[in-house]
Design an enzyme around this catalytic site. Sequence first.
Site, PDB file in Angstrom:
ATOM      1  N   LYS A   1      48.882  47.007 -28.858  1.00 44.79           N
ATOM      2  CA  LYS A   1      50.199  46.981 -29.477  1.00 44.79           C
ATOM      3  C   LYS A   1      50.130  47.832 -30.736  1.00 44.79           C
ATOM      4  O   LYS A   1      49.400  47.528 -31.679  1.00 44.79           O
ATOM      5  CB  LYS A   1      50.614  45.550 -29.828  1.00 44.79           C
ATOM      6  CG  LYS A   1      51.965  45.497 -30.550  1.00 44.79           C
ATOM      7  CD  LYS A   1      52.182  44.137 -31.198  1.00 44.79           C
ATOM      8  CE  LYS A   1      53.344  44.217 -32.173  1.00 44.79           C
ATOM      9  NZ  LYS A   1      53.439  43.025 -33.026  1.00 44.79           N
TER      10      LYS A   1
ATOM     11  N   GLY B   1      58.434  38.261 -40.010  1.00 42.73           N
ATOM     12  CA  GLY B   1      58.280  37.038 -40.782  1.00 42.73           C
ATOM     13  C   GLY B   1      59.529  36.544 -41.474  1.00 42.73           C
ATOM     14  O   GLY B   1      59.476  35.539 -42.192  1.00 42.73           O
TER      15      GLY B   1
ATOM     16  N   ASN C   1      55.129  35.175 -33.789  1.00 40.98           N
ATOM     17  CA  ASN C   1      53.976  34.527 -34.388  1.00 40.98           C
ATOM     18  C   ASN C   1      54.422  33.543 -35.475  1.00 40.98           C
ATOM     19  O   ASN C   1      54.266  32.338 -35.355  1.00 40.98           O
ATOM     20  CB  ASN C   1      53.026  35.568 -34.960  1.00 40.98           C
ATOM     21  CG  ASN C   1      51.735  34.989 -35.506  1.00 40.98           C
ATOM     22  OD1 ASN C   1      50.872  35.705 -35.981  1.00 40.98           O
ATOM     23  ND2 ASN C   1      51.542  33.679 -35.446  1.00 40.98           N
ATOM     24  N   THR C   2      55.040  34.072 -36.536  1.00 36.69           N
ATOM     25  CA  THR C   2      55.389  33.248 -37.687  1.00 36.69           C
ATOM     26  C   THR C   2      56.307  32.090 -37.322  1.00 36.69           C
ATOM     27  O   THR C   2      56.163  30.981 -37.853  1.00 36.69           O
ATOM     28  CB  THR C   2      56.052  34.112 -38.774  1.00 36.69           C
ATOM     29  OG1 THR C   2      55.230  35.251 -39.040  1.00 36.69           O
ATOM     30  CG2 THR C   2      56.236  33.325 -40.058  1.00 36.69           C
TER      31      THR C   2
ATOM     32  N   GLY D   1      61.218  38.729 -36.284  1.00 40.59           N
ATOM     33  CA  GLY D   1      62.501  38.243 -36.755  1.00 40.59           C
ATOM     34  C   GLY D   1      62.943  36.925 -36.172  1.00 40.59           C
ATOM     35  O   GLY D   1      63.867  36.298 -36.694  1.00 40.59           O
TER      36      GLY D   1
END
Length: 264
Positions: free
Chosen positions: A106, A167, A215-216, A194
Amino acid sequence: MNPEQQDQPLIIAGQQFQSRLLVGTGKYRDLAETQAAIEASGAQIITFAVRRSNIGQDPNEPNLLDALPPERYTMLPNTAGCYTAKDAIRTCQLARELMDGHKLVKLEVLGDEKTLYPNVTETLAAAEVLVKDGFDVMVYTTDDPLIARRLEEIGCIAVMPLGAPIGSGLGIQNRYNIRTIVENARVPVLVDAGVGTASDATVAMELGCDGVLMNTAIAQAREPVRMAHAMRLAVESGRQALLAGRMPKKAYASASSPMDGLFF
């Protein structure tokens, strides 16, 4: 999309995946929580920052690949933390060396530390080199449809426009652009960055995206494992809603039941 269309698996670099949710490994309390959340998410593709994760460079530290074995997951090394094409290219080459010739990566090249917004110029330059070097490149980019098309022309195997800054948890901020990218792409389109909660992931899928990477939104939730499960369901429900085809929007009310045949 045909309402009766049978769903097809996500295909990345010639490999089929049933899960359309891709998840990262950063920001968790420890590897045990990382492992538990990823299992709850049902994700099959796991991304990690090569520059921040131990995948064997340090034998004295916990190895990410022990908690998330490559035999079970498709690992997606990423270039998080890179601000130039040169650094991103070097990072991908390091991942290939550490992972015995692994080609799937990525690519993300950031513009500044405050917004973590993509540096499009450097991203394009890095993509050109990596594709020519034999990498299968999934690329993080802006929600500009023209840039998405150019990255596809270069040979990237998936285009990953941001829904909002990394994030931020703001959700999909430009639905029109995301939809335009989806409608014109011939490679998978996945929203990357986002997403803040389950409804954001559902919106991305209802717009026609092939998947969502996050992720976040999971790692920083009050209960990451529960949120991972919620995201799994959100992606699945959004996909099914897309396939089913929503009712038309109307500017006025209409009865849910017909008036014909009433007994009074």
